[in-house]
Design an enzyme around this catalytic site. Structure first.
Site, PDB file in Angstrom:
ATOM      1  N   HIS A 106       0.758  -1.339   0.260  1.00  0.00           N
ATOM      2  CA  HIS A 106       0.056   0.087   0.035  1.00  0.00           C
ATOM      3  C   HIS A 106       0.993   1.356  -0.012  1.00  0.00           C
ATOM      4  O   HIS A 106       1.977   1.235   0.811  1.00  0.00           O
ATOM      5  CB  HIS A 106      -1.172   0.003   1.214  1.00  0.00           C
ATOM      6  CG  HIS A 106      -2.048   0.811   1.310  1.00  0.00           C
ATOM      7  ND1 HIS A 106      -2.643   1.248   0.513  1.00  0.00           N
ATOM      8  CD2 HIS A 106      -1.751   2.394   1.852  1.00  0.00           C
ATOM      9  CE1 HIS A 106      -3.575   2.408   1.047  1.00  0.00           C
ATOM     10  NE2 HIS A 106      -2.906   2.879   1.683  1.00  0.00           N
ATOM     11  N   ASP A 142      -7.021  -2.145   4.762  1.00  0.00           N
ATOM     12  CA  ASP A 142      -5.618  -0.931   4.716  1.00  0.00           C
ATOM     13  C   ASP A 142      -5.309  -2.101   5.652  1.00  0.00           C
ATOM     14  O   ASP A 142      -4.608  -0.674   6.453  1.00  0.00           O
ATOM     15  CB  ASP A 142      -5.475   0.040   3.850  1.00  0.00           C
ATOM     16  CG  ASP A 142      -5.127  -0.091   1.864  1.00  0.00           C
ATOM     17  OD1 ASP A 142      -4.790  -1.057   2.089  1.00  0.00           O
ATOM     18  OD2 ASP A 142      -6.136   0.712   1.753  1.00  0.00           O
ATOM     19  N   GLU A 171       8.261   1.312  -3.114  1.00  0.00           N
ATOM     20  CA  GLU A 171       8.370  -0.031  -3.072  1.00  0.00           C
ATOM     21  C   GLU A 171       8.360  -1.611  -3.789  1.00  0.00           C
ATOM     22  O   GLU A 171       8.699  -2.475  -3.307  1.00  0.00           O
ATOM     23  CB  GLU A 171       6.786   0.498  -3.948  1.00  0.00           C
ATOM     24  CG  GLU A 171       5.707   1.078  -3.768  1.00  0.00           C
ATOM     25  CD  GLU A 171       4.526   1.683  -4.041  1.00  0.00           C
ATOM     26  OE1 GLU A 171       3.493   0.038  -4.480  1.00  0.00           O
ATOM     27  OE2 GLU A 171       4.365   2.575  -4.660  1.00  0.00           O
TER      28      GLU A 171
END
Ligand code: NHR
Ligand code: GAR
Length: 214
Positions: A106, A142, A171
């Site tokens: 996320h 999340d 990421e």
């Protein structure tokens, strides 16, 4: 035998590509997209990985889409399902079916900024530090147990695009690392709901923004 994973995508697939490039000690059994036009599908095919589509638009409800998706996944009998830019909220029945076997990345430092448009949310909040989170997926969007996080500075002239690009680089570093820990059997989902990582190195230095570290 190497553990098997299935990767779910919806679009570009750059996180998927980072996982493919990392030569992880696992088998990527398939890449599945809910969007037929996802660029990541061609990337996977080019690397000889089975690429499939389960089109959410062909389903009247989230439940039937999730059932079709689970059937497509389970044909590959993966030990782990990896969300990489997958953009459909999953139903409780789907989440229960993959309890403890579903990972997501996320683009924020959870629990800050769950949901969509995280970079816009971060700029609006005026935070100086933003980042990304690898977490196990639970029914609450999340909010699942955190495996790894990476922080990046928010710079005064950042736009959503420049900030997103900086976060995306982080990421591409932490998702392969977290998957390697999983493949090496170093992740444990503890009874207290937290994730243990065996043998993780203690990070040197710290990020402070604005201003240089002492
Ligand atoms: N499902 C559950 N139950 N729990 C989570 O933690 C999930 C999940 C499904 C996806 C990824 C997540 C993210 O990393 C993820 C985590 C999509 C939306 C969303 O609102 C929100 C969060 C995430 C993914 N999707 C819209 C929907 O109606 C559609 C948006 C679109 O298609 O562009 O599903 O941020
Ligand atoms: C990534 O930044 C990922 O964290 C984010 O979308 C991008 C996908 O890029 N995921 C979400 O926002 C999930 N709601 P990619 O397709 O190039 O990996």
């Amino acid at each position: 035998m190497k553990p098997r994973i299935v990767i779910l995508i919806s679009g570009r697939g750059s996180n998927m590509a980072a996982l493919l490039a990392a030569s992880l000690p696992l088998e990527i059994a398939a890449v599945i997209s809910n969007r037929p036009g996802a660029a990541g599908l061609a990337l996977a095919t080019a690397q000889g990985i089975a690429a499939e589509v389960v089109d959410h638009q062909a389903h009247a409800t989230r439940e039937t889409f999730d059932q079709a998706l689970a059937e497509a996944i389970d044909r590959h009998q993966p030990q782990l399902v990896v969300l990489a830019g997958f953009m459909r909220i999953l139903t409780p029945a789907f989440i229960r079916h993959y309890q403890g076997r579903l990972l997501n990345i996320h683009p924020s430092l959870l629990p800050a900024f769950p949901g969509l448009h995280t970079h816009r949310q971060a700029l609006q909040a005026g935070v100086r530090i933003h980042g990304c989170t690898v977490h196990f997926v639970t029914e609450q969007l999340d909010h699942g147990p955190i495996v790894a996080q990476a922080a990046v500075p928010v710079l005064p002239d950042d736009t959503e695009e420049t900030l997103a690009a900086r976060v995306l680089e982080s990421e591409h570093r932490i998702y392969p690392e977290a998957l390697r820990w999983w493949a090496e059997g170093r992740l444990t989902l503890r009874d207290d709901g937290r994730v243990g990582v065996q043998g993780a190195a203690f990070p040197q230095g710290a990020l402070r923004v604005p201003g240089a570290a002492a």
